[in-house]
Design a protein around this motif. Structure first.
Motif, PDB file in Angstrom:
ATOM      1  N   ILE A   1      -6.333   5.468   1.825  1.00  0.00           N
ATOM      2  CA  ILE A   1      -5.670   4.372   1.551  1.00  0.00           C
ATOM      3  C   ILE A   1      -4.225   4.330   1.559  1.00  0.00           C
ATOM      4  CG2 ILE A   1      -5.628   2.505  -0.331  1.00  0.00           C
ATOM      5  CD1 ILE A   1      -8.351   2.933   1.035  1.00  0.00           C
ATOM      6  N   THR A   2      -3.689   5.527   0.934  1.00  0.00           N
ATOM      7  CA  THR A   2      -2.334   5.564   0.701  1.00  0.00           C
ATOM      8  C   THR A   2      -1.395   6.128   2.083  1.00  0.00           C
ATOM      9  OG1 THR A   2      -2.507   7.743  -0.318  1.00  0.00           O
ATOM     10  CG2 THR A   2      -2.199   5.919  -1.563  1.00  0.00           C
TER      11      THR A   2
ATOM     12  N   THR B   1      -3.773   6.904   5.753  1.00  0.00           N
ATOM     13  CA  THR B   1      -4.257   6.261   7.056  1.00  0.00           C
ATOM     14  C   THR B   1      -4.330   4.808   7.059  1.00  0.00           C
ATOM     15  OG1 THR B   1      -5.708   8.030   7.009  1.00  0.00           O
ATOM     16  CG2 THR B   1      -6.327   6.128   8.388  1.00  0.00           C
ATOM     17  N   LEU B   2      -4.647   4.167   5.989  1.00  0.00           N
ATOM     18  CA  LEU B   2      -4.699   2.754   6.034  1.00  0.00           C
ATOM     19  C   LEU B   2      -3.168   2.108   6.034  1.00  0.00           C
ATOM     20  CD1 LEU B   2      -6.548   0.350   5.803  1.00  0.00           C
ATOM     21  CD2 LEU B   2      -6.324   0.352   3.428  1.00  0.00           C
ATOM     22  N   THR B   3      -2.325   2.782   5.409  1.00  0.00           N
ATOM     23  CA  THR B   3      -0.861   2.406   5.371  1.00  0.00           C
ATOM     24  C   THR B   3      -0.341   2.471   6.728  1.00  0.00           C
ATOM     25  OG1 THR B   3      -0.539   3.202   3.286  1.00  0.00           O
ATOM     26  CG2 THR B   3       1.402   2.596   4.262  1.00  0.00           C
ATOM     27  N   MET B   4      -0.638   3.481   7.469  1.00  0.00           N
ATOM     28  CA  MET B   4      -0.261   3.556   9.088  1.00  0.00           C
ATOM     29  C   MET B   4      -0.781   2.675   9.828  1.00  0.00           C
ATOM     30  SD  MET B   4      -0.834   7.047  11.523  1.00  0.00           S
ATOM     31  CE  MET B   4      -2.725   6.098  11.706  1.00  0.00           C
ATOM     32  N   TYR B   5      -2.203   2.310   9.530  1.00  0.00           N
ATOM     33  CA  TYR B   5      -2.595   1.302  10.392  1.00  0.00           C
ATOM     34  C   TYR B   5      -2.074  -0.310  10.225  1.00  0.00           C
ATOM     35  CZ  TYR B   5      -6.511   4.062  11.690  1.00  0.00           C
ATOM     36  OH  TYR B   5      -7.317   5.157  12.180  1.00  0.00           O
ATOM     37  N   PHE B   6      -1.597  -0.625   8.863  1.00  0.00           N
ATOM     38  CA  PHE B   6      -0.808  -1.576   8.699  1.00  0.00           C
ATOM     39  C   PHE B   6       0.355  -1.670   9.597  1.00  0.00           C
ATOM     40  CE2 PHE B   6      -3.258  -2.148   4.522  1.00  0.00           C
ATOM     41  CZ  PHE B   6      -3.970  -3.187   4.682  1.00  0.00           C
ATOM     42  N   LEU B   7       1.151  -0.499   9.478  1.00  0.00           N
ATOM     43  CA  LEU B   7       2.484  -0.605  10.300  1.00  0.00           C
ATOM     44  C   LEU B   7       2.212  -0.458  11.902  1.00  0.00           C
ATOM     45  CD1 LEU B   7       5.452   0.083  10.209  1.00  0.00           C
ATOM     46  CD2 LEU B   7       4.952   2.397  10.147  1.00  0.00           C
TER      47      LEU B   7
ATOM     48  N   GLY C   1     -15.722   4.787  -4.439  1.00  0.00           N
ATOM     49  CA  GLY C   1     -14.280   4.028  -4.157  1.00  0.00           C
ATOM     50  C   GLY C   1     -13.223   4.323  -5.009  1.00  0.00           C
ATOM     51  N   CYS C   2     -11.900   3.675  -4.612  1.00  0.00           N
ATOM     52  CA  CYS C   2     -10.691   3.903  -5.087  1.00  0.00           C
ATOM     53  C   CYS C   2     -10.211   2.748  -5.648  1.00  0.00           C
ATOM     54  CB  CYS C   2      -9.781   4.654  -4.091  1.00  0.00           C
ATOM     55  SG  CYS C   2     -10.220   6.093  -3.502  1.00  0.00           S
ATOM     56  N   THR C   3      -9.683   2.907  -6.717  1.00  0.00           N
ATOM     57  CA  THR C   3      -8.887   1.830  -7.543  1.00  0.00           C
ATOM     58  C   THR C   3      -7.596   2.160  -7.509  1.00  0.00           C
ATOM     59  OG1 THR C   3     -10.915   1.431  -8.936  1.00  0.00           O
ATOM     60  CG2 THR C   3      -8.652   0.760  -9.636  1.00  0.00           C
ATOM     61  N   CYS C   4      -6.614   1.214  -6.995  1.00  0.00           N
ATOM     62  CA  CYS C   4      -5.203   1.654  -6.759  1.00  0.00           C
ATOM     63  C   CYS C   4      -4.496   0.306  -7.506  1.00  0.00           C
ATOM     64  CB  CYS C   4      -5.056   1.173  -5.081  1.00  0.00           C
ATOM     65  SG  CYS C   4      -5.865   2.498  -4.197  1.00  0.00           S
ATOM     66  N   SER C   5      -3.359   0.782  -7.903  1.00  0.00           N
ATOM     67  CA  SER C   5      -2.435   0.085  -8.574  1.00  0.00           C
ATOM     68  C   SER C   5      -1.061   0.217  -8.216  1.00  0.00           C
ATOM     69  CB  SER C   5      -2.650   0.089 -10.164  1.00  0.00           C
ATOM     70  OG  SER C   5      -2.348   1.299 -10.538  1.00  0.00           O
ATOM     71  N   LEU C   6      -0.090  -0.799  -8.548  1.00  0.00           N
ATOM     72  CA  LEU C   6       1.364  -0.541  -8.171  1.00  0.00           C
ATOM     73  C   LEU C   6       2.028   0.201  -9.253  1.00  0.00           C
ATOM     74  CD1 LEU C   6       2.087  -3.976  -6.631  1.00  0.00           C
ATOM     75  CD2 LEU C   6       1.893  -2.002  -5.338  1.00  0.00           C
TER      76      LEU C   6
ATOM     77  N   SER D   1       0.739  -1.491   0.032  1.00  0.00           N
ATOM     78  CA  SER D   1      -0.004   0.054   0.110  1.00  0.00           C
ATOM     79  C   SER D   1       0.800   1.195   0.016  1.00  0.00           C
ATOM     80  CB  SER D   1      -0.879   0.240   1.246  1.00  0.00           C
ATOM     81  OG  SER D   1      -0.041   0.016   2.316  1.00  0.00           O
ATOM     82  N   SER D   2       2.123   1.052   0.659  1.00  0.00           N
ATOM     83  CA  SER D   2       2.917   2.475   0.336  1.00  0.00           C
ATOM     84  C   SER D   2       3.267   2.914  -1.094  1.00  0.00           C
ATOM     85  CB  SER D   2       4.057   2.414   1.318  1.00  0.00           C
ATOM     86  OG  SER D   2       4.948   1.226   0.774  1.00  0.00           O
ATOM     87  N   MET D   3       3.099   1.922  -1.955  1.00  0.00           N
ATOM     88  CA  MET D   3       3.303   2.071  -3.147  1.00  0.00           C
ATOM     89  C   MET D   3       2.486   2.268  -4.334  1.00  0.00           C
ATOM     90  SD  MET D   3       6.941  -0.138  -3.805  1.00  0.00           S
ATOM     91  CE  MET D   3       6.089  -1.765  -3.550  1.00  0.00           C
TER      92      MET D   3
END
Length: 216
Positions: free
Chosen positions: A162-163, A165-171, A136-141, A125-127
């Motif tokens: 997504i890029t 808040t959610l990334t911070m939660y994963f960490l 919604g949102c569509t994300c890709s690398l 998610s960080s990339m």
């Protein structure tokens, strides 16, 4: 008259060894309390992740890992309240000790799995490069890759969630589960040590009196 029976010597030695544990130190209460706090924290962060988007899978929002650790901590508190008997002579103590050791081991494995999943999703998610699509949102690398894998997150207020808040939660899940794994390992080790830390080698330093066996 005036001589102690060998059984009295053994009983006195057991009382001296187990006396302090009979009141406050029957079980490391700190371990159970840490497990309870960590379990609540892991579950709370998982539910916050679900609040960002309901599209997350169970492995991405591991509330189950926090709930399972809360169960382990409750069992630890029950074990703390059970009257201590040397060598698990109480059936309730033996059952609680065995369950606590088993669940601590399972909790350690679960925490390692959560760390692996959360670490992988954090690096992914960080990339991410995300764009708004409907609600919604569509994300890709790599947006330049026409056949690259895309990830769709529904009901997201802003793609920055997504890029960012959610990334911070994963960490945060990685950090919490590292601590959770260490606490579970300490809990399992303490239960094992309590059961097997006393070994009698049978070495004599004087007359063959039952009161003069050495502990090593």
């Amino acid at each position: 008259m005036g001589q102690k029976h060998p059984s009295d010597e053994d009983e006195g030695r057991n009382k001296a060894r187990d006396g302090p544990r009979g009141s406050v130190c029957r079980f490391p209460l700190l371990v159970a309390l840490l497990q309870l706090l960590l379990g609540v924290a892991v579950a709370a962060v998982a539910f916050l992740m679900m609040a960002v988007t309901p599209s997350l899978h169970a492995r991405e929002a591991p509330h189950w890992a926090g709930i399972s650790l809360c169960v382990v901590s409750i069992l630890g508190l029950v074990l703390y309240c059970v009257t201590y008997r040397p060598d698990e002579r109480s059936s309730a103590q033996f059952i609680c000790t065995l369950l606590f050791f088993t669940l601590c081991t399972v909790g350690l494995v679960v925490s390692v799995l959560v760390m692996a999943f959360a670490g992988y999703h954090y690096s992914q998610s960080s990339m991410f490069t995300c764009e708004r699509v409907g609600a919604g949102c569509t994300c890709s690398l790599d947006q330049s890759d026409p056949i690259g894998r895309t990830f769709t997150y529904e009901d997201v207020g802003d793609c920055e969630e997504i890029t960012g808040t959610l990334t911070m939660y994963f960490l945060l899940q990685v950090v919490l589960n590292v601590i959770q794994a260490l606490v579970c390992a300490v809990g399992a080790f303490l239960v094992w040590k309590d059961r097997y830390q006393f070994f009698f080698a049978g070495l004599q330093t004087g007359p063959p009196s039952p009161g003069q066996w050495q502990k090593v």
